[in-house]
Design an enzyme around this catalytic site. Sequence first.
Site, PDB file in Angstrom:
ATOM      1  N   ILE A   1       0.869  -1.178   0.000  1.00  0.00           N
ATOM      2  CA  ILE A   1       0.000   0.000   0.000  1.00  0.00           C
ATOM      3  C   ILE A   1       0.905   1.226   0.000  1.00  0.00           C
ATOM      4  O   ILE A   1       1.660   1.451   0.942  1.00  0.00           O
ATOM      5  CB  ILE A   1      -0.932   0.023   1.231  1.00  0.00           C
ATOM      6  CG1 ILE A   1      -1.821  -1.214   1.242  1.00  0.00           C
ATOM      7  CG2 ILE A   1      -1.759   1.305   1.241  1.00  0.00           C
ATOM      8  CD1 ILE A   1      -2.657  -1.368   2.489  1.00  0.00           C
ATOM      9  N   MET A   2       0.821   1.981  -1.070  1.00  0.00           N
ATOM     10  CA  MET A   2       1.631   3.194  -1.189  1.00  0.00           C
ATOM     11  C   MET A   2       0.907   4.306  -0.418  1.00  0.00           C
ATOM     12  O   MET A   2      -0.172   4.727  -0.810  1.00  0.00           O
ATOM     13  CB  MET A   2       1.786   3.586  -2.667  1.00  0.00           C
ATOM     14  CG  MET A   2       2.342   2.497  -3.549  1.00  0.00           C
ATOM     15  SD  MET A   2       4.069   2.176  -3.248  1.00  0.00           S
ATOM     16  CE  MET A   2       4.800   3.617  -3.960  1.00  0.00           C
ATOM     17  N   ASP A   3       1.515   4.751   0.661  1.00  0.00           N
ATOM     18  CA  ASP A   3       0.879   5.775   1.491  1.00  0.00           C
ATOM     19  C   ASP A   3       1.954   6.628   2.153  1.00  0.00           C
ATOM     20  O   ASP A   3       3.026   6.133   2.496  1.00  0.00           O
ATOM     21  CB  ASP A   3       0.001   5.114   2.564  1.00  0.00           C
ATOM     22  CG  ASP A   3      -0.837   6.117   3.325  1.00  0.00           C
ATOM     23  OD1 ASP A   3      -1.280   7.110   2.719  1.00  0.00           O
ATOM     24  OD2 ASP A   3      -1.033   5.907   4.529  1.00  0.00           O
ATOM     25  N   GLY A   4       1.664   7.902   2.323  1.00  0.00           N
ATOM     26  CA  GLY A   4       2.545   8.782   3.076  1.00  0.00           C
ATOM     27  C   GLY A   4       3.550   9.563   2.255  1.00  0.00           C
ATOM     28  O   GLY A   4       4.418  10.231   2.812  1.00  0.00           O
TER      29      GLY A   4
ATOM     30  N   ARG B   1       3.187  13.308   2.943  1.00  0.00           N
ATOM     31  CA  ARG B   1       3.712  13.610   4.287  1.00  0.00           C
ATOM     32  C   ARG B   1       5.230  13.605   4.278  1.00  0.00           C
ATOM     33  O   ARG B   1       5.872  14.449   4.889  1.00  0.00           O
ATOM     34  CB  ARG B   1       3.174  12.605   5.311  1.00  0.00           C
ATOM     35  CG  ARG B   1       1.702  12.801   5.645  1.00  0.00           C
ATOM     36  CD  ARG B   1       1.267  11.904   6.803  1.00  0.00           C
ATOM     37  NE  ARG B   1       1.393  10.482   6.516  1.00  0.00           N
ATOM     38  CZ  ARG B   1       0.472   9.764   5.879  1.00  0.00           C
ATOM     39  NH1 ARG B   1      -0.641  10.337   5.454  1.00  0.00           N
ATOM     40  NH2 ARG B   1       0.652   8.478   5.678  1.00  0.00           N
TER      41      ARG B   1
END
Length: 114
Positions: free
Chosen positions: A39-42, A45
């Site tokens: 899961i590509m996340d952040g 940020r």
Amino acid sequence: MERIRERVIQIYGNLVSLLRKCIFCILSVGPIPNHIAFIMDGNRRFTKKCKLMKGAGHKVGFSALMSILKYCYEFGVRYVTVYAFSIENFKRSPEEVQSLIDLMLEKIEEILKE
């Protein structure tokens, strides 16, 4: 000065290669899964935290994904699922959405060439 820089890069590359071989030896003792999902996340940020230019975090994230996909291939993982864009992402500005889609298409084409 340039010679020293090249030598440092060479030493670093050799250390990374050795570390990679050690990790492969350790992980190959156990069963390798047939399927892994990421899961590509952040990435946004990360960009803000590191005070990078807009979109740089996505490029770094995709580069990391490309490396991981190569490892999966070398380990013999047969299936990989990547969650890289959710419905929530469409709430972003049209320019950012288009930039993300263009980046995904570029990276998918790179994967297919390799």
